[in-house]
Design an enzyme around this catalytic site. Structure first.
Site, PDB file in Angstrom:
ATOM      1  N   ASP A 239     -23.342 -13.278  15.289  1.00 15.32           N
ATOM      2  CA  ASP A 239     -22.756 -12.325  14.350  1.00 15.32           C
ATOM      3  C   ASP A 239     -22.226 -11.182  15.206  1.00 15.32           C
ATOM      4  OD1 ASP A 239     -22.079 -11.038  11.931  1.00 15.32           O
ATOM      5  OD2 ASP A 239     -23.953  -9.900  11.980  1.00 15.32           O
TER       6      ASP A 239
ATOM      7  N   GLU B 269     -18.914 -15.790  13.807  1.00 13.97           N
ATOM      8  CA  GLU B 269     -18.292 -15.360  12.550  1.00 13.97           C
ATOM      9  C   GLU B 269     -16.836 -14.989  12.794  1.00 13.97           C
ATOM     10  OE1 GLU B 269     -20.262 -12.959   9.258  1.00 13.97           O
ATOM     11  OE2 GLU B 269     -18.958 -11.470  10.201  1.00 13.97           O
TER      12      GLU B 269
ATOM     13  N   ASP C 113     -28.107  -8.410  10.955  1.00  8.58           N
ATOM     14  CA  ASP C 113     -27.303  -9.110  11.969  1.00  8.58           C
ATOM     15  C   ASP C 113     -28.052 -10.317  12.533  1.00  8.58           C
ATOM     16  OD1 ASP C 113     -25.127  -6.794  12.427  1.00  8.58           O
ATOM     17  OD2 ASP C 113     -27.135  -5.929  12.317  1.00  8.58           O
TER      18      ASP C 113
END
Length: 189
Positions: A7, A68, A141
């Site tokens: 992330d 991501e 996260d």
């Protein structure tokens, strides 16, 4: 399949590793968040993230890195920093010959919760449940990094089938065009 989920972010970059088994079986391996101080130069922050990514890749030896995909945010500066962080992680993987796949937030949410519009609390709750963790990964996260890895484990077979189908279609098109060219050539004689 061992997957490193990332992330990306300049302030907090989540790293999570899972092992995917048959069906939808996933086992947690490691999770953490790398932080970089906002008062550091951008290049120094990116270097720290890159070094962390290299360390995680070397330690956990993932077969693939799932990052991501950044596609839109209200704050352009935040979006740029997030994309840059994802880029240095992708570069670290590429240098080691490890494939990189990008997943949108809605793909990840849909994979782990069943809804592409799930909120962070729902994603965290499902990651905790899927991985049978004693406590929820914190901060968000960390949970998001694990969610990315889970998402990739579950979507990889479909992605592979689609790639094979696209390759077969491209080959079929090439053959058709070659045959068409032969027919045209024979007709002009």
């Amino acid at each position: 399949m061992r997957v490193l989920g990332v992330d990306p972010g300049l302030t907090r970059c989540g790293f999570g590793v899972v092992d995917g088994g048959n069906g939808r079986t996933v086992t947690p391996v490691a999770v953490d968040v790398v932080r970089t101080p906002a008062d550091l130069e951008l290049s120094s922050r990116l270097l720290r993230i890159s070094e962390a990514a290299e360390s995680w890749i070397d330690l956990h030896r993932p077969e693939v890195v799932a990052i991501e995909r950044v596609f839109a945010q209200h704050n352009v500066r935040t979006a740029m920093g997030t994309a840059q962080a994802g880029g240095v992680v992708a570069l670290a993987a590429a240098r080691r010959g490890i494939p990189v796949c990008f997943h949108t937030p809605s793909e990840v949410k849909a994979a782990v919760t069943g809804s592409g519009s799930a909120d962070k609390a729902q994603v965290t709750a499902m990651v905790t449940r899927i991985l049978k963790l004693a406590a929820a990964p914190r901060p968000a996260d960390a949970a998001d990094a694990l969610a990315l890895a889970i998402c990739h484990c579950w979507r990889a077979p479909m992605i592979e089938r689609m790639a094979r189908a696209e390759a077969a279609a491209a080959e079929q098109k090439r053959r058709y065009q070659a045959r068409l060219a032969e027919v045209k050539k024979a007709g002009t004689r």
